[in-house]
Each structure stands twice: as structure tokens, then as C-alpha cells.
Design a protein around this motif. Structure first.
Motif, PDB file in Angstrom:
ATOM      1  N   MET A   1      54.226  23.692  30.907  1.00  0.00           N
ATOM      2  CA  MET A   1      53.438  24.826  30.425  1.00  0.00           C
ATOM      3  C   MET A   1      52.029  24.814  31.008  1.00  0.00           C
ATOM      4  O   MET A   1      51.450  25.870  31.278  1.00  0.00           O
ATOM      5  CB  MET A   1      53.366  24.794  28.896  1.00  0.00           C
ATOM      6  N   ALA A   2      51.484  23.615  31.221  1.00  0.00           N
ATOM      7  CA  ALA A   2      50.118  23.505  31.739  1.00  0.00           C
ATOM      8  C   ALA A   2      50.044  23.737  33.238  1.00  0.00           C
ATOM      9  O   ALA A   2      49.002  24.152  33.756  1.00  0.00           O
ATOM     10  CB  ALA A   2      49.548  22.131  31.404  1.00  0.00           C
ATOM     11  N   ASP A   3      51.142  23.489  33.953  1.00  0.00           N
ATOM     12  CA  ASP A   3      51.117  23.635  35.418  1.00  0.00           C
ATOM     13  C   ASP A   3      52.470  24.142  35.919  1.00  0.00           C
ATOM     14  O   ASP A   3      53.203  23.418  36.611  1.00  0.00           O
ATOM     15  CB  ASP A   3      50.773  22.301  36.075  1.00  0.00           C
ATOM     16  N   PRO A   4      52.829  25.385  35.596  1.00  0.00           N
ATOM     17  CA  PRO A   4      54.122  25.899  36.054  1.00  0.00           C
ATOM     18  C   PRO A   4      54.196  26.035  37.572  1.00  0.00           C
ATOM     19  O   PRO A   4      55.296  25.998  38.143  1.00  0.00           O
ATOM     20  CB  PRO A   4      54.212  27.268  35.369  1.00  0.00           C
ATOM     21  N   ALA A   5      53.075  26.178  38.245  1.00  0.00           N
ATOM     22  CA  ALA A   5      53.087  26.324  39.694  1.00  0.00           C
ATOM     23  C   ALA A   5      53.695  25.108  40.366  1.00  0.00           C
ATOM     24  O   ALA A   5      54.413  25.223  41.370  1.00  0.00           O
ATOM     25  CB  ALA A   5      51.667  26.550  40.207  1.00  0.00           C
ATOM     26  N   ALA A   6      53.463  23.915  39.817  1.00  0.00           N
ATOM     27  CA  ALA A   6      54.017  22.701  40.407  1.00  0.00           C
ATOM     28  C   ALA A   6      55.537  22.724  40.359  1.00  0.00           C
ATOM     29  O   ALA A   6      56.212  22.271  41.307  1.00  0.00           O
ATOM     30  CB  ALA A   6      53.498  21.470  39.653  1.00  0.00           C
ATOM     31  N   LEU A   7      56.097  23.282  39.295  1.00  0.00           N
ATOM     32  CA  LEU A   7      57.542  23.367  39.177  1.00  0.00           C
ATOM     33  C   LEU A   7      58.106  24.460  40.082  1.00  0.00           C
ATOM     34  O   LEU A   7      59.141  24.279  40.721  1.00  0.00           O
ATOM     35  CB  LEU A   7      57.924  23.657  37.719  1.00  0.00           C
ATOM     36  N   LEU A   8      57.415  25.582  40.145  1.00  0.00           N
ATOM     37  CA  LEU A   8      57.900  26.687  40.966  1.00  0.00           C
ATOM     38  C   LEU A   8      57.899  26.336  42.451  1.00  0.00           C
ATOM     39  O   LEU A   8      58.699  26.879  43.213  1.00  0.00           O
ATOM     40  CB  LEU A   8      57.032  27.929  40.728  1.00  0.00           C
TER      41      LEU A   8
ATOM     42  N   MET B   1      43.787  29.474  42.412  1.00  0.00           N
ATOM     43  CA  MET B   1      43.613  30.560  41.446  1.00  0.00           C
ATOM     44  C   MET B   1      44.961  31.022  40.890  1.00  0.00           C
ATOM     45  O   MET B   1      45.108  31.269  39.701  1.00  0.00           O
ATOM     46  CB  MET B   1      42.881  31.731  42.100  1.00  0.00           C
ATOM     47  N   ARG B   2      45.978  31.130  41.810  1.00  0.00           N
ATOM     48  CA  ARG B   2      47.296  31.563  41.348  1.00  0.00           C
ATOM     49  C   ARG B   2      47.887  30.572  40.357  1.00  0.00           C
ATOM     50  O   ARG B   2      48.497  30.962  39.355  1.00  0.00           O
ATOM     51  CB  ARG B   2      48.235  31.736  42.538  1.00  0.00           C
ATOM     52  N   ALA B   3      47.723  29.273  40.620  1.00  0.00           N
ATOM     53  CA  ALA B   3      48.258  28.252  39.712  1.00  0.00           C
ATOM     54  C   ALA B   3      47.611  28.373  38.336  1.00  0.00           C
ATOM     55  O   ALA B   3      48.288  28.263  37.301  1.00  0.00           O
ATOM     56  CB  ALA B   3      48.019  26.863  40.295  1.00  0.00           C
ATOM     57  N   ARG B   4      46.297  28.612  38.335  1.00  0.00           N
ATOM     58  CA  ARG B   4      45.591  28.753  37.059  1.00  0.00           C
ATOM     59  C   ARG B   4      46.090  29.982  36.315  1.00  0.00           C
ATOM     60  O   ARG B   4      46.318  29.948  35.092  1.00  0.00           O
ATOM     61  CB  ARG B   4      44.091  28.850  37.317  1.00  0.00           C
ATOM     62  N   ASN B   5      46.285  31.084  37.027  1.00  0.00           N
ATOM     63  CA  ASN B   5      46.732  32.317  36.384  1.00  0.00           C
ATOM     64  C   ASN B   5      48.162  32.210  35.866  1.00  0.00           C
ATOM     65  O   ASN B   5      48.501  32.750  34.811  1.00  0.00           O
ATOM     66  CB  ASN B   5      46.602  33.494  37.346  1.00  0.00           C
ATOM     67  N   LEU B   6      49.033  31.507  36.601  1.00  0.00           N
ATOM     68  CA  LEU B   6      50.393  31.286  36.123  1.00  0.00           C
ATOM     69  C   LEU B   6      50.383  30.521  34.796  1.00  0.00           C
ATOM     70  O   LEU B   6      51.103  30.863  33.855  1.00  0.00           O
ATOM     71  CB  LEU B   6      51.206  30.511  37.163  1.00  0.00           C
ATOM     72  N   ALA B   7      49.553  29.473  34.734  1.00  0.00           N
ATOM     73  CA  ALA B   7      49.442  28.693  33.495  1.00  0.00           C
ATOM     74  C   ALA B   7      48.868  29.547  32.370  1.00  0.00           C
ATOM     75  O   ALA B   7      49.296  29.435  31.212  1.00  0.00           O
ATOM     76  CB  ALA B   7      48.570  27.465  33.729  1.00  0.00           C
TER      77      ALA B   7
END
Length: 508
Positions: free
Chosen positions: A499-506, A1-7
Motif C-alpha cells: 500500500m505504501a509503495d505500489p509502484a515497486a510491485l507494478l 512523482m508517479r510512485a508517490r501519486n500511486l501510493a
């Protein structure tokens, strides 16, 4: 859910350009507390930055606007083409920060050697990006041929002489790099950095000719990812042979080699210096630049040419691959930067800056060898076919510049060559329009500078062939990105992924 919200939050910031936390909460439907926490994570990761206080309404404290940060995260765009290598760095705000182009004939070069040269070029650019405070998080490599998106195998790049080359496995970078078709990336470059049209067919004119179709803002790849091979659409079934194995393909009439040869500017070739595989004999040092004369009756403009038009240079060498021999040296041709580029952030189409030699590159960089002197193309009457030393390469940029100068001076052979190419391009595009019905056609690559001499003929040919089927033909427009489109599209793909998956980078 957090990954989706970050995007969701990052996408909203990117769409609006600059927005407050309160506005983000309203746009996304998330609570203000959740938005504030997510924005804090994005700021910490260097993806967004606060810009200053603004007042959203008449009451309450002023909000602080958030925008995409271009100071930390960046993407690497790479391109292998037949006669050059290109690298660019684009930050997350889509500003071009660095770009380099190196003229080299890759037609007779083993893939391992080409990748080594590209790695050297990219290493220096990445080092320079790091000095500017940027973190390159990924890259995409553009190649002129169909690519298996899963394995990174280049199935067939006839103008390079490559077949079933596992290019992705040869790449050595400290971040992920994928391989993609050059024409597809050029279309995406036009979408993200150029005209921004939502529906168009982008045509990349180089030695080969490719096309990328964008429909409703998305690239159309076809069932197997091989859509867009416009250069091998047949213009004349009885025409000259093509490197793909067919006859009468568009490339043999409107490709760069065909254009320059028809205008008496046959491109020189440079030998593939230093074969890395010691047991592989070098190819002949001389290659004929001529090609068989086509039947003049096939092309309406052929009668205007004072000398027989030709269809492209005979290809030197077949697919070459193999292990690099220990101790082998690889001579690197001189790089060709364009004067005038500054260290400040650039916009697409800006001049290229000279590449700085910096230590600590990803690959060890051998000493560079100055390029051979360029021989002036013959302008006196004579046979199109000529035997030319392979060491003498006329880079694409200089060949097209030569042609532009002849066109501005009113040279009849140059004008006839453009007219012949434009007619063939109009014939092929007529078929493409009947099949895919694009809103617009964007001409890029070498067709961008040549547009004043080919644009009207392309449109007129399409009108003559499509006029009775449709009320109007799609507008034919010029790309302002030119030959930079593919490398920009390559970097743009990495930015889109972030932009589509900033959680992966963070989390990396």
C-alpha cells in the motif's frame, strides 16, 4: 512523482473502502485525468477493481466506484514458535485466504531443520494460493526473540535455544521474506485485524511471553528494536532460574510450561528426530519436566496450591546449527489442522483447514510421519517433576485444552495455577503501566482462552499496586485473534508495504 501519486491514490481507496475517481481527485488534490491514469495502472496491476456505477450528486453521469481487490495480490505470514509452526495467506483486501498450523517441538531442533519444515509447510500453502489465482508477493517471518532488523539475525531466543542465528540467510523463497519479532507482529496483527485500538500494550502468552507496544497506531520498537521483552521482567528477584540467565522472570510464573506444570499438566517433549549434523550426538532421550520449587512466601496465591507450583520445564538442548548432511532424512511430525475450515475467504479466528498435498512446492516435501500417541497427564497426587520420553509431545493446543476442561469442571489445582499466573502477570504489567502508560492492555496467545479465569485477577493486582498513583488502571481486554495474531501481523506488514509503495510491485 508517479510512485508517490500511486501510493496516494491507493491509500485513499484503502481508507475509504470504496470511492469514485471524481472523489479520489477531490481527496488527493490531483486532476481527474491524472487520477484516471493512475487508477488504470492500479487496475491493470490487480491492486484495485471497479465495483459498479453510483451517482455522486444530482447531476452528471454516475461514477464508477473503485475498491481494493482481493483477487490477485497476497501476502505470506509465517511463524516459528517453540511448539508449533504457522503459515497464513492474506489477500490485499485483508481477508485470510489460507492458514495452516503444525505442532512440533522446536526446542531441540537445529535452525536449518526448523526452516526446512517451515519451508515445506509454506510451499504447500503458496501452491494452493496460486491455484486460487493469488500471487504471493512477499512474506514476513515471526520468531520468539529479539531480531536485528537489518541483518535478520536472531540474537537470543532462549526458549528455542538459539543465539545469534542468521535466520534470514537460511530462508529460500521466490519472493522477499523478512524476519521480525513475534510479539511485535502480534501487536500489529491486533492493530490491523483485531481491536484496531490506536494505543495499547499487547501481551502474547505462549511458552515465552512477549509484548508489543502500539502508540498512535504505530509500533514502538525501542532504540535497538528490542522493546517488549515482558517475559523477562523480574517478578521475584529470588525466584526460580530462567532460561535467559536471570531469576524470577515472569515466564517462570505465567508462561505456558509454568501454568501446565502447576496444574499437573506438565507438557511432554518430542525428540528432535534426525540430527542433520552427523557428528552431533543426539541429546538425551529423557528430560525432566520438573523445575525447582519456588519459595511459597513470594506469591500470595501459593498457599492455595495443594502441591508446589513450578516455574517451567527444564530446557533440553542448547543452540544447534550446522550444515545439513547429504542424504539425511528429517521426519516431520503430523500436522494438526482444525476441522471445519472452508475454501472460501476467511476471517481472523476462523477454523484451520486441512493442508492439501500439491505438487510443485518450493521445497521438496518428505513423507510425513504420524505423530505419536498422546499420553494423558497424571491427575493423581505426586511429584510435579517427572521423567517423560522426549518422543511424547503434548502440543500446546491440547495442553491448554486440557487445562480449560479442568477449569470448567472446577478443578482447584487448575484454578490455583491460573490465579498464581494472573498475579504474576499483574505484577509485571503494573511495572509496564508505570513506564509506558498504555490506554489498554490486550491479552493474546494462550491468555485469550484463559481470560475468564485470569482477567479479573490481573486487573485486581494492578489496582492494588497502581491505585494510589493513578485514578484508574488501563482496561484489560482479550484478543479475539489469540495465537493467530503474529502470523496475521506478519502478512499485514507485507500488505502495508504494498500500500505504501505500489509502484515497486507494478514494476516487478
Amino acid at each position: 512523482m508517479r510512485a508517490r501519486n500511486l501510493a496516494l491514490v491507493l491509500g485513499a481507496v484503502g481508507a475509504r473502502g470504496s470511492v469514485t475517481r471524481a472523489a479520489l481527485a477531490e481527496m488527493t488534490g490531483l486532476t481527474k485525468t491524472t487520477v484516471s491514469k493512475l487508477v488504470g495502472d492500479l487496475i491493470e496491476g490487480g491492486l484495485v477493481v471497479e465495483t459498479g456505477a453510483v451517482r455522486d450528486g444530482e447531476r452528471g453521469r454516475p461514477g464508477v466506484e473503485i475498491r481494493i481487490s482481493g483477487q490477485h495480490v497476497a501476502a505470506l505470514g509465517l511463524e516459528i514458535n517453540v511448539d508449533y509452526l504457522a503459515v497464513c495467506v492474506v489477500d490485499l483486501a485483508r481477508t485470510v485466504r489460507l492458514r495452516r498450523t503444525q505442532a512440533v517441538d522446536n526446542r531441540a531442533a537445529p535452525p536449518v531443520d526448523v526452516i526446512a519444515q517451515l519451508g515445506d509447510l509454506a510451499a504447500a500453502v503458496v501452491d494452493e494460493a496460486v491455484e486460487k489465482g493469488l500471487r504471493v508477493v512477499g512474506g514476513v517471518l515471526a520468531v520468539p526473540g529479539p531480531v536485528d532488523m537489518t541483518s535478520g539475525v536472531v540474537h537470543n531466543a532462549p526458549n528455542l535455544g538459539w543465539r545469534d542465528v542468521p535466520l534470514a540467510s537460511l530462508l529460500r523463497f521466490p519472493f522477499p521474506v523478512r524476519v521480525e519479532n513475534e510479539a511485535n507482529l502480534a501487536a500489529l496483527g491486533e492493530l490491523w485485524f483485531g481491536s484496531g485500538l490506536p494505543d495499547f500494550l499487547h501481551v502474547s502468552g505462549e511458552i515465552g511471553i512477549g509484548a508489543g507496544l502500539v502508540v498512535r497506531g504505530r509500533l514502538f520498537r525501542g532504540a535497538h528494536g528490542f522493546a517488549g521483552e515482558l517475559g523477562h521482567v523480574v517478578v521475584s528477584p529470588a525466584g526460580p532460574p530462567c532460561r535467559c540467565g536471570g531469576r524470577g522472570c515472569l515466564e517462570q510464573y505465567a508462561g505456558q510450561d509454568a501454568l501446565l506444570t502447576a496444574a499437573r499438566a506438565a507438557p511432554f517433549r518430542r525428540a528432535a528426530l534426525d540430527r542433520r549434523a552427523a557428528d552431533t550426538p543426539p541429546t538425551s532421550r529423557y528430560v525432566s519436566a520438573g523445575i525447582p520449587q519456588k519459595d511459597a512466601a513470594e506469591t500470595p496465591v501459593a498457599a492455595q496450591e495443594k502441591t508446589p507450583g513450578s516455574s517451567g520445564a527444564t530446557q533440553a538442548g542448547a543452540t544447534q546449527a550446522g550444515a545439513t548432511q547429504a542424504g539425511a532424512t528429517h521426519r516431520r511430525p503430523a500436522e494438526t489442522p482444525v476441522a471445519g475450515q472452508k475454501d472460501a475467504p476467511e476471517t481472523p479466528g476462523a477454523a484451520q483447514e486441512k493442508m492439501a498435498e500439491t505438487p510443485g512446492a518450493i521445497h521438496k516435501r518428505p513423507a510425513e510421519t504420524p505423530g505419536a500417541a498422546q499420553e494423558k497427564p497424571a491427575e493423581t497426587p505426586g511429584a510435579v517433576s517427572a521423567t517423560i520420553p522426549l518422543e511424547m509431545l503434548l502440543p500446546a493446543q491440547q495442553g491448554v485444552s486440557w487445562m480449560l476442561s479442568r477449569l470448567r469442571e472446577g478443578d482447584e489445582k487448575a484454578r490455583a495455577a491460573c490465579e498464581r499466573a494472573a498475579w504474576a502477570l499483574g505484577v509485571a504489567l503494573s511495572s509496564a503501566v508505570n513506564l509506558v502508560d498504555p490506554d489498554a492492555i490486550v491479552l493474546g496467545g494462550i491468555y485469550a482462552p484463559l481470560f475468564p479465569w485470569i482477567g479479573h485477577m490481573v486487573t485486581d493486582t494492578m489496582k492494588a499496586r497502581l491505585g494510589q498513583m493513578r485514578g484508574a488502571v488501563p482496561p484489560v481486554v482479550v484478543s479475539r485473534l489469540g495465537a493467530e495474531a503474529a502470523a496475521l501481523g506478519a502478512a499485514g506488514q507485507v500488505i502495508e508495504q504494498v500500500m505504501a509503495d505500489p509502484a515497486a510491485l507494478l514494476h516487478s
